[in-house]
Scaffold this active site. Structure first.
Site, mmCIF file in Angstrom:
data_model
loop_
_atom_site.group_PDB
_atom_site.id
_atom_site.type_symbol
_atom_site.label_atom_id
_atom_site.label_comp_id
_atom_site.label_asym_id
_atom_site.label_seq_id
_atom_site.Cartn_x
_atom_site.Cartn_y
_atom_site.Cartn_z
ATOM 1 N N SER A 124 0.811 -1.224 0.000
ATOM 2 C CA SER A 124 0.000 0.000 0.000
ATOM 3 C C SER A 124 0.839 1.267 0.000
ATOM 4 O O SER A 124 1.914 1.329 0.614
ATOM 5 C CB SER A 124 -0.871 -0.008 1.266
ATOM 6 O OG SER A 124 -1.418 1.262 1.492
ATOM 7 N N GLU A 126 0.140 3.628 1.738
ATOM 8 C CA GLU A 126 0.202 4.070 3.142
ATOM 9 C C GLU A 126 1.599 3.847 3.726
ATOM 10 O O GLU A 126 1.957 4.461 4.731
ATOM 11 C CB GLU A 126 -0.812 3.291 3.982
ATOM 12 C CG GLU A 126 -2.170 3.941 4.102
ATOM 13 C CD GLU A 126 -2.178 5.198 4.966
ATOM 14 O OE1 GLU A 126 -2.663 6.234 4.465
ATOM 15 O OE2 GLU A 126 -1.693 5.156 6.109
ATOM 16 N N TYR A 148 -1.668 0.449 10.698
ATOM 17 C CA TYR A 148 -1.912 -0.217 9.405
ATOM 18 C C TYR A 148 -0.687 -0.078 8.494
ATOM 19 O O TYR A 148 -0.210 -1.060 7.914
ATOM 20 C CB TYR A 148 -3.157 0.396 8.735
ATOM 21 C CG TYR A 148 -3.347 -0.027 7.301
ATOM 22 C CD1 TYR A 148 -4.002 -1.214 6.988
ATOM 23 C CD2 TYR A 148 -2.887 0.771 6.249
ATOM 24 C CE1 TYR A 148 -4.182 -1.603 5.656
ATOM 25 C CE2 TYR A 148 -3.058 0.391 4.922
ATOM 26 C CZ TYR A 148 -3.704 -0.796 4.631
ATOM 27 O OH TYR A 148 -3.877 -1.185 3.321
HETATM 28 P P1 NAP Z 1 -11.497 -4.705 1.811
HETATM 29 O O1 NAP Z 1 -12.658 -4.385 0.917
HETATM 30 O O2 NAP Z 1 -11.495 -4.195 3.203
HETATM 31 O O3 NAP Z 1 -11.372 -6.311 1.847
HETATM 32 C C1 NAP Z 1 -10.604 -6.951 2.823
HETATM 33 C C2 NAP Z 1 -10.859 -8.439 2.739
HETATM 34 O O4 NAP Z 1 -10.043 -9.108 3.720
HETATM 35 C C3 NAP Z 1 -12.314 -8.875 3.023
HETATM 36 O O5 NAP Z 1 -12.664 -9.895 2.129
HETATM 37 C C4 NAP Z 1 -12.222 -9.420 4.443
HETATM 38 O O6 NAP Z 1 -13.190 -10.411 4.704
HETATM 39 C C5 NAP Z 1 -10.844 -10.073 4.394
HETATM 40 N N1 NAP Z 1 -10.270 -10.339 5.713
HETATM 41 C C6 NAP Z 1 -10.114 -9.485 6.745
HETATM 42 N N2 NAP Z 1 -9.527 -10.099 7.780
HETATM 43 C C7 NAP Z 1 -9.305 -11.389 7.407
HETATM 44 C C8 NAP Z 1 -8.729 -12.515 8.032
HETATM 45 N N3 NAP Z 1 -8.271 -12.466 9.284
HETATM 46 N N4 NAP Z 1 -8.660 -13.671 7.327
HETATM 47 C C9 NAP Z 1 -9.142 -13.755 6.075
HETATM 48 N N5 NAP Z 1 -9.715 -12.720 5.432
HETATM 49 C C10 NAP Z 1 -9.790 -11.551 6.086
HETATM 50 O O7 NAP Z 1 -10.120 -4.234 1.152
HETATM 51 P P2 NAP Z 1 -9.801 -3.843 -0.382
HETATM 52 O O8 NAP Z 1 -10.025 -2.384 -0.560
HETATM 53 O O9 NAP Z 1 -10.450 -4.807 -1.278
HETATM 54 O O10 NAP Z 1 -8.218 -4.028 -0.393
HETATM 55 C C11 NAP Z 1 -7.626 -5.291 -0.714
HETATM 56 C C12 NAP Z 1 -6.209 -5.326 -0.180
HETATM 57 O O11 NAP Z 1 -5.442 -4.273 -0.759
HETATM 58 C C13 NAP Z 1 -6.075 -5.114 1.329
HETATM 59 O O12 NAP Z 1 -4.980 -5.875 1.763
HETATM 60 C C14 NAP Z 1 -5.754 -3.637 1.470
HETATM 61 O O13 NAP Z 1 -5.075 -3.384 2.666
HETATM 62 C C15 NAP Z 1 -4.893 -3.443 0.246
HETATM 63 N N6 NAP Z 1 -4.877 -2.102 -0.332
HETATM 64 C C16 NAP Z 1 -6.037 -1.477 -0.645
HETATM 65 C C17 NAP Z 1 -6.004 -0.235 -1.253
HETATM 66 C C18 NAP Z 1 -7.274 0.484 -1.618
HETATM 67 O O14 NAP Z 1 -7.210 1.702 -1.866
HETATM 68 N N7 NAP Z 1 -8.411 -0.201 -1.714
HETATM 69 C C19 NAP Z 1 -4.772 0.361 -1.551
HETATM 70 C C20 NAP Z 1 -3.598 -0.324 -1.234
HETATM 71 C C21 NAP Z 1 -3.655 -1.571 -0.652
HETATM 72 P P3 NAP Z 1 -14.674 -10.044 5.286
HETATM 73 O O15 NAP Z 1 -15.504 -9.727 4.081
HETATM 74 O O16 NAP Z 1 -15.056 -11.292 5.973
HETATM 75 O O17 NAP Z 1 -14.497 -8.857 6.206
HETATM 76 O O1 G4F Z 2 -10.510 6.789 2.562
HETATM 77 P P1 G4F Z 2 -9.542 6.741 3.671
HETATM 78 O O2 G4F Z 2 -10.003 6.155 4.948
HETATM 79 O O3 G4F Z 2 -8.268 5.991 3.083
HETATM 80 P P2 G4F Z 2 -6.731 5.922 3.511
HETATM 81 O O4 G4F Z 2 -6.538 6.199 4.948
HETATM 82 O O5 G4F Z 2 -5.961 6.750 2.535
HETATM 83 O O6 G4F Z 2 -6.428 4.357 3.276
HETATM 84 C C1 G4F Z 2 -6.888 3.702 2.102
HETATM 85 O O7 G4F Z 2 -5.904 3.777 1.099
HETATM 86 C C2 G4F Z 2 -4.674 3.090 1.415
HETATM 87 C C3 G4F Z 2 -3.735 3.316 0.231
HETATM 88 O O8 G4F Z 2 -3.057 4.541 0.424
HETATM 89 C C4 G4F Z 2 -4.991 1.621 1.616
HETATM 90 F F1 G4F Z 2 -3.844 0.936 1.850
HETATM 91 C C5 G4F Z 2 -5.945 1.469 2.792
HETATM 92 O O9 G4F Z 2 -6.279 0.079 2.933
HETATM 93 C C6 G4F Z 2 -7.209 2.240 2.474
HETATM 94 O O10 G4F Z 2 -7.840 1.617 1.381
HETATM 95 O O11 G4F Z 2 -9.005 8.224 4.004
HETATM 96 C C7 G4F Z 2 -8.446 9.047 3.010
HETATM 97 C C8 G4F Z 2 -8.191 10.434 3.578
HETATM 98 C C9 G4F Z 2 -7.402 10.447 4.901
HETATM 99 O O12 G4F Z 2 -6.421 11.453 4.849
HETATM 100 C C10 G4F Z 2 -8.436 10.807 5.941
HETATM 101 O O13 G4F Z 2 -7.929 11.501 7.083
HETATM 102 O O14 G4F Z 2 -9.433 11.059 3.862
HETATM 103 C C11 G4F Z 2 -9.326 11.719 5.127
HETATM 104 N N1 G4F Z 2 -10.658 11.889 5.686
HETATM 105 C C12 G4F Z 2 -11.229 13.072 5.996
HETATM 106 N N2 G4F Z 2 -12.422 12.872 6.554
HETATM 107 C C13 G4F Z 2 -11.497 10.909 6.056
HETATM 108 C C14 G4F Z 2 -12.608 11.527 6.606
HETATM 109 N N3 G4F Z 2 -11.391 9.564 5.956
HETATM 110 C C15 G4F Z 2 -12.443 8.816 6.407
HETATM 111 N N4 G4F Z 2 -12.366 7.472 6.278
HETATM 112 N N5 G4F Z 2 -13.555 9.380 6.978
HETATM 113 C C16 G4F Z 2 -13.685 10.733 7.099
HETATM 114 O O15 G4F Z 2 -14.685 11.247 7.601
#
Ligand code: NAP
Ligand code: G4F
Length: 323
Positions: A124, A126, A148
């Site tokens: 990520s 992050e 995280y």
């Molecule tokens: P998500 O929608 O939160 O999906 C997370 C998945 O992990 C869900 O299927 C959840 O299952 C499963 N899970 C959680 N804890 C588990 C455990 N202990 N054992 C097995 N499965 C478990 O996340 P996403 O946005 O699709 O992201 C996919 C991956 O990419 C994650 O690793 C995230 O950290 C990473 N990532 C995401 C972003 C982004 O912007 N979306 C960016 C960079 C990296 P349940 O449905 O049962 O909760």
């Molecule tokens: O949507 P966010 O919660 O995503 P964040 O923290 O960037 O993390 C996501 O992206 C990562 C990749 O860079 C992934 F690895 C991670 O799993 C996840 O998918 O928040 C985005 C931004 C932050 O700066 C937060 O402080 O939005 C700001 N924000 C402002 N108000 C808020 C809010 N975020 C959330 N969730 N809720 C608010 O009310």
């Protein structure tokens, strides 16, 4: 010959888009799913009969070994994680166990059971946290700012370590934020698009937000899962940044969403300290030149189109509750 793939986190946003992509390419798709008292299947409801689900948990090594045995996967995509940054301060130990150590559990299952399988780790942006250079690329040092982010740095380096120690084909995709109508409602994009739709339909009166000045590089999840697949089709395993190269503020996101439903965001949005984080990642902006050149990957959906697609989807989902 038909290839098989195992996706952990198949019920999540990315897992569901990746499963669709691999099915469209003729893969046999296995999905690791947690046992829950009530099934969480919304994202995969439309393809549930095409996926073979295996019950397991990243914290349970035996179930991961079984999953590799049952699937005999050629490709393993480790997408499961405690993925919400906000929760990682409240459940820091769990986040470390699942999002960090869980990666080693999965790598060990592959190493012991099918070491020739190709492995993808969901790293990520992050990890860049309090960024030391902009834009961020594969060589940018990490400075995580949340439990995280710290756990993801561990998951990233253990993946590199298994590649170098055991000659495994293990890749890390350093993905910047990517969103879709299937995004969880606690993440900022979906929180905003869901609220804009609710307010428009008379179901809510206000939206409480945290830091409106934070800047992110937001792309579309459907585009990003294509990069995951491409990473596992190369001659050598490597790590890649995936991003749009464009940065927007949370406030711009709010403006686009509320404009789409003909509302002035200033009439509804309240900044609430409850949503301000203990340590903020002020900005993320990716440079994905390497992925463009080596994988031939490119993004298709732009930021405005993404936000509008999400508001439209939320309006449709909620219209039956209109008051
Ligand atoms: P998500 O929608 O939160 O999906 C997370 C998945 O992990 C869900 O299927 C959840 O299952 C499963 N899970 C959680 N804890 C588990 C455990 N202990 N054992 C097995 N499965 C478990 O996340 P996403 O946005 O699709 O992201 C996919 C991956 O990419 C994650 O690793 C995230 O950290 C990473 N990532 C995401 C972003 C982004 O912007 N979306 C960016 C960079 C990296 P349940 O449905 O049962 O909760
Ligand atoms: O949507 P966010 O919660 O995503 P964040 O923290 O960037 O993390 C996501 O992206 C990562 C990749 O860079 C992934 F690895 C991670 O799993 C996840 O998918 O928040 C985005 C931004 C932050 O700066 C937060 O402080 O939005 C700001 N924000 C402002 N108000 C808020 C809010 N975020 C959330 N969730 N809720 C608010 O009310």
């Amino acid at each position: 010959m038909t290839k098989s793939a195992l996706i952990t986190g198949v019920t999540g946003q990315d897992g569901s888009y990746l499963a669709e992509l691999l099915l469209s390419k003729g893969y046999k798709v296995f999905g690791l799913r947690r046992r829950t008292s009530t099934p969480i299947m919304e994202n995969v409801e439309h393809i549930k009969n095409e996926i073979e689900f295996i019950e397991g948990d990243l914290l349970d090594q035996g179930s991961l070994i079984s999953a590799i045995r049952i699937s005999n996967a050629d490709e393993v995509y480790n997408l499961a994680a405690q993925s919400f940054v906000g929760t990682s301060w409240e459940q820091s130990v769990l986040t470390g166990q699942v999002t960090g150590i869980g990666v080693t559990n999965m790598l060990e299952a592959v190493r012991l059971t099918k070491p020739e399988a190709r492995f993808y780790q969901a790293s990520s942006s992050e990890m860049f946290g309090k960024v030391v250079e902009t834009p961020q690329k594969e060589t940018t040092p990490f400075y995580p700012r949340s439990p995280y982010g710290v756990a993801k740095v561990y998951g990233h380096w253990i993946t590199v370590n298994y590649r170098e120690s055991f000659d495994m084909y293990a890749c890390s995709g350093i993905l910047f934020n990517h969103e879709s109508p299937r995004r969880g409602v606690e993440f900022v994009t979906r929180k905003v698009t869901d609220a804009a739709a609710r307010i428009k339909l008379g179901l809510e009166k206000e939206l409480r937000m945290g830091n409106l000045d934070a800047k992110r590089d937001w792309g579309f999840a459907g585009d990003y899962v294509k990069a995951m697949h491409l990473m596992l089709q190369q001659e050598y395993a490597d790590d890649y940044v995936i991003s749009t190269g464009e940065m927007h503020t949370v406030q711009e996101l709010v403006e686009i969403a509320f404009n789409y439903v003909d509302l002035n965001w200033k009439d509804y949005v309240i900044v609430d300290p409850k949503f301000v984080r203990p340590a903020e990642v002020d900005l993320l902006l990716g440079d994905c030149t390497k992925a463009k050149q080596k994988l031939g990957w490119e993004q298709k959906v732009g930021f405005q189109q993404l936000v509008q697609m999400m508001v439209e989807s939320d309006l449709q989902k909620l219209s039956k509750y209109k008051v």
